[in-house]
Design an enzyme around this catalytic site. Sequence first.
Site, PDB file in Angstrom:
ATOM      1  CE  LYS A 113      11.422  -6.890   1.736  1.00 37.56           C
ATOM      2  NZ  LYS A 113       9.929  -6.879   1.562  1.00 37.56           N
ATOM      3  CE1 TYR A 138      12.472 -11.907   2.803  1.00 35.71           C
ATOM      4  CE2 TYR A 138      11.162 -10.698   1.204  1.00 35.71           C
ATOM      5  CZ  TYR A 138      11.484 -10.979   2.515  1.00 35.71           C
ATOM      6  OH  TYR A 138      10.834 -10.331   3.535  1.00 35.71           O
TER       7      TYR A 138
HETATM    8  P1  NDP Z   1       1.374  -2.151   5.609  1.00 39.29           P
HETATM    9  O1  NDP Z   1       0.745  -1.469   4.447  1.00 39.29           O
HETATM   10  O2  NDP Z   1       0.640  -3.252   6.241  1.00 39.29           O
HETATM   11  O3  NDP Z   1       1.697  -1.075   6.734  1.00 39.29           O
HETATM   12  C1  NDP Z   1       2.419   0.091   6.481  1.00 39.29           C
HETATM   13  C2  NDP Z   1       2.057   1.114   7.549  1.00 39.29           C
HETATM   14  O4  NDP Z   1       2.804   2.285   7.291  1.00 39.29           O
HETATM   15  C3  NDP Z   1       0.600   1.556   7.522  1.00 39.29           C
HETATM   16  O5  NDP Z   1      -0.256   0.714   8.232  1.00 39.29           O
HETATM   17  C4  NDP Z   1       0.685   2.914   8.160  1.00 39.29           C
HETATM   18  O6  NDP Z   1       0.742   2.758   9.568  1.00 39.29           O
HETATM   19  C5  NDP Z   1       2.063   3.410   7.737  1.00 39.29           C
HETATM   20  N1  NDP Z   1       1.982   4.416   6.653  1.00 39.29           N
HETATM   21  C6  NDP Z   1       2.415   5.688   6.758  1.00 39.29           C
HETATM   22  N2  NDP Z   1       2.229   6.350   5.614  1.00 39.29           N
HETATM   23  C7  NDP Z   1       1.624   5.487   4.763  1.00 39.29           C
HETATM   24  C8  NDP Z   1       1.154   5.612   3.428  1.00 39.29           C
HETATM   25  N3  NDP Z   1       1.277   6.746   2.725  1.00 39.29           N
HETATM   26  N4  NDP Z   1       0.581   4.527   2.870  1.00 39.29           N
HETATM   27  C9  NDP Z   1       0.457   3.370   3.533  1.00 39.29           C
HETATM   28  N5  NDP Z   1       0.900   3.206   4.799  1.00 39.29           N
HETATM   29  C10 NDP Z   1       1.475   4.259   5.419  1.00 39.29           C
HETATM   30  O7  NDP Z   1       2.832  -2.613   5.132  1.00 39.29           O
HETATM   31  P2  NDP Z   1       3.719  -3.754   5.756  1.00 39.29           P
HETATM   32  O8  NDP Z   1       3.647  -3.708   7.216  1.00 39.29           O
HETATM   33  O9  NDP Z   1       3.404  -5.029   5.077  1.00 39.29           O
HETATM   34  O10 NDP Z   1       5.177  -3.308   5.238  1.00 39.29           O
HETATM   35  C11 NDP Z   1       5.931  -2.292   5.859  1.00 39.29           C
HETATM   36  C12 NDP Z   1       7.406  -2.473   5.500  1.00 39.29           C
HETATM   37  O11 NDP Z   1       7.831  -3.741   5.969  1.00 39.29           O
HETATM   38  C13 NDP Z   1       7.721  -2.448   4.012  1.00 39.29           C
HETATM   39  O12 NDP Z   1       8.954  -1.827   3.791  1.00 39.29           O
HETATM   40  C14 NDP Z   1       7.812  -3.919   3.635  1.00 39.29           C
HETATM   41  O13 NDP Z   1       8.655  -4.158   2.512  1.00 39.29           O
HETATM   42  C15 NDP Z   1       8.384  -4.507   4.896  1.00 39.29           C
HETATM   43  N6  NDP Z   1       7.975  -5.901   5.081  1.00 39.29           N
HETATM   44  C16 NDP Z   1       8.935  -6.822   5.423  1.00 39.29           C
HETATM   45  C17 NDP Z   1       8.605  -8.114   5.637  1.00 39.29           C
HETATM   46  C18 NDP Z   1       9.644  -9.092   6.066  1.00 39.29           C
HETATM   47  O14 NDP Z   1       9.372 -10.296   6.071  1.00 39.29           O
HETATM   48  N7  NDP Z   1      10.825  -8.640   6.454  1.00 39.29           N
HETATM   49  C19 NDP Z   1       7.232  -8.603   5.454  1.00 39.29           C
HETATM   50  C20 NDP Z   1       6.280  -7.548   5.172  1.00 39.29           C
HETATM   51  C21 NDP Z   1       6.666  -6.267   4.983  1.00 39.29           C
HETATM   52  P3  NDP Z   1       0.002   3.752  10.577  1.00 39.29           P
HETATM   53  O15 NDP Z   1      -1.456   3.616  10.261  1.00 39.29           O
HETATM   54  O16 NDP Z   1       0.401   3.246  11.883  1.00 39.29           O
HETATM   55  O17 NDP Z   1       0.520   5.138  10.281  1.00 39.29           O
END
Ligand code: NDP
Length: 392
Positions: free
Chosen positions: A158, A243
């Site tokens: 989401k 949420y």
């Molecule tokens: P993070 O910023 O921690 O991680 C996102 C990852 O996406 C990065 O580590 C990177 O991984 C990859 N990525 C690729 N392109 C980009 C870019 N341009 N900028 C930044 N990151 C990029 O985010 P989250 O893990 O917190 O969130 C990811 C998704 O999950 C979102 O859609 C968020 O809304 C959702 N979410 C849902 C939650 C829930 O409870 N359901 C809780 C937290 C988040 P790599 O280095 O491997 O390429």
Amino acid sequence: MEVFAQGLGLGFTIRALRGCPKFKKLSIHTMQRRPFLAGLGATAAALGSSAWAKQESGRKLGWALVGLGSLSKNQLAPALAKTTHSRLAAIVTGTPAKAAEWQKQYGIPDSHVYNYENFDRIVDNPDVDVVYVVLPNSMHEEFTIRAAKAGKHVFCEKPMANTAEECRRMIEAVKSAGKQLGIGYRCQFEPHHVECMRLAREKVFGELKFIEAGFGFQAGDPAQWRLRKSLAGGGALMDVGIYAIQACRYLTGEEPVEIVAQETKTDPVKFAEVDETISCSMKFPSGLLASLMTTYAFNGSNFFTAIGQGGRFGLEAAYGYGGQKGWSSQPGVKIEFPATDHFAVEMDLFSRAILDGKPFAPAGEEGLKDLLVIEAIYRSIREGKAVAVETV
Ligand code: NDP
């Protein structure tokens, strides 16, 4: 609404287990009295390549995590190790150092590691059944469609996408591929939420008349993608306000028809591109009004309260990964359940739906409905008046 059907089924099994103190950490499997998990604690780290291939013949679907950020690392990979029908099969990352670290930790072979450029080669990997899109919001559409074209089922975090139009294209792509699209609305399976849905649906507190819901936190790093409109689509509303929207929708089982919203920015520099704090009123077809707030400016809002003719009930710490606290105005109505791993539950339910050939909910339409509400909220702020919510 689909969620009620699922919610009630789950609620029944949860109620049957109520009061069993030893179920401190419940998973969906324990709730359903299935043998608890072979894989608990046993990550693929211990497995070599041949064992990896052998696993395929089991009932565990292979999941590929796309984007190894905070959610994947701290929640999803550990949760996969607690599931019965799911396993970590592959990773997709733009950061080679992370790939190496994950390969070492989870025993993932080179053939199961992809980056964003060569991701489409996943079509040739029969070990991957489900692609889980865990990227910044603006990338959800692209990777959902690419995964569908590669013949994979898709589970997407989401908010489903940045716009309703993107959601529609995602739904169409996955449908055309004959696959399933699930959205990561973990609260829909969380026992406190499920019980609140039951209380609402069975009118235990009478017909609901008003809901108040809010979720916000103080956003830290000003350089994070969540504050870039091109990556996040919006601010607090897209990220956490969703949420509270979900809670209003699944408590009522209705879709809001009219919205009037207001935004304030106390830090216009930090939140130059995205919304900081929003408050809005949503009117539902039954006449119920819901008051919703969301913010990136301060902590302290993480709740819902539902008011019916016969009393009130609600949750505090409502939307976190744990720690939900239920309360009600009727001494006999307790909302208390053991903790669950929200992510293990939802991933395994998705796998099970696929294995059983049954439709999973919440599916893409559910994500689309939230985006239609979000778009109406932004439209109301822009136009400074009440607006109608577009229908699916
Ligand atoms: P993070 O910023 O921690 O991680 C996102 C990852 O996406 C990065 O580590 C990177 O991984 C990859 N990525 C690729 N392109 C980009 C870019 N341009 N900028 C930044 N990151 C990029 O985010 P989250 O893990 O917190 O969130 C990811 C998704 O999950 C979102 O859609 C968020 O809304 C959702 N979410 C849902 C939650 C829930 O409870 N359901 C809780 C937290 C988040 P790599 O280095 O491997 O390429």
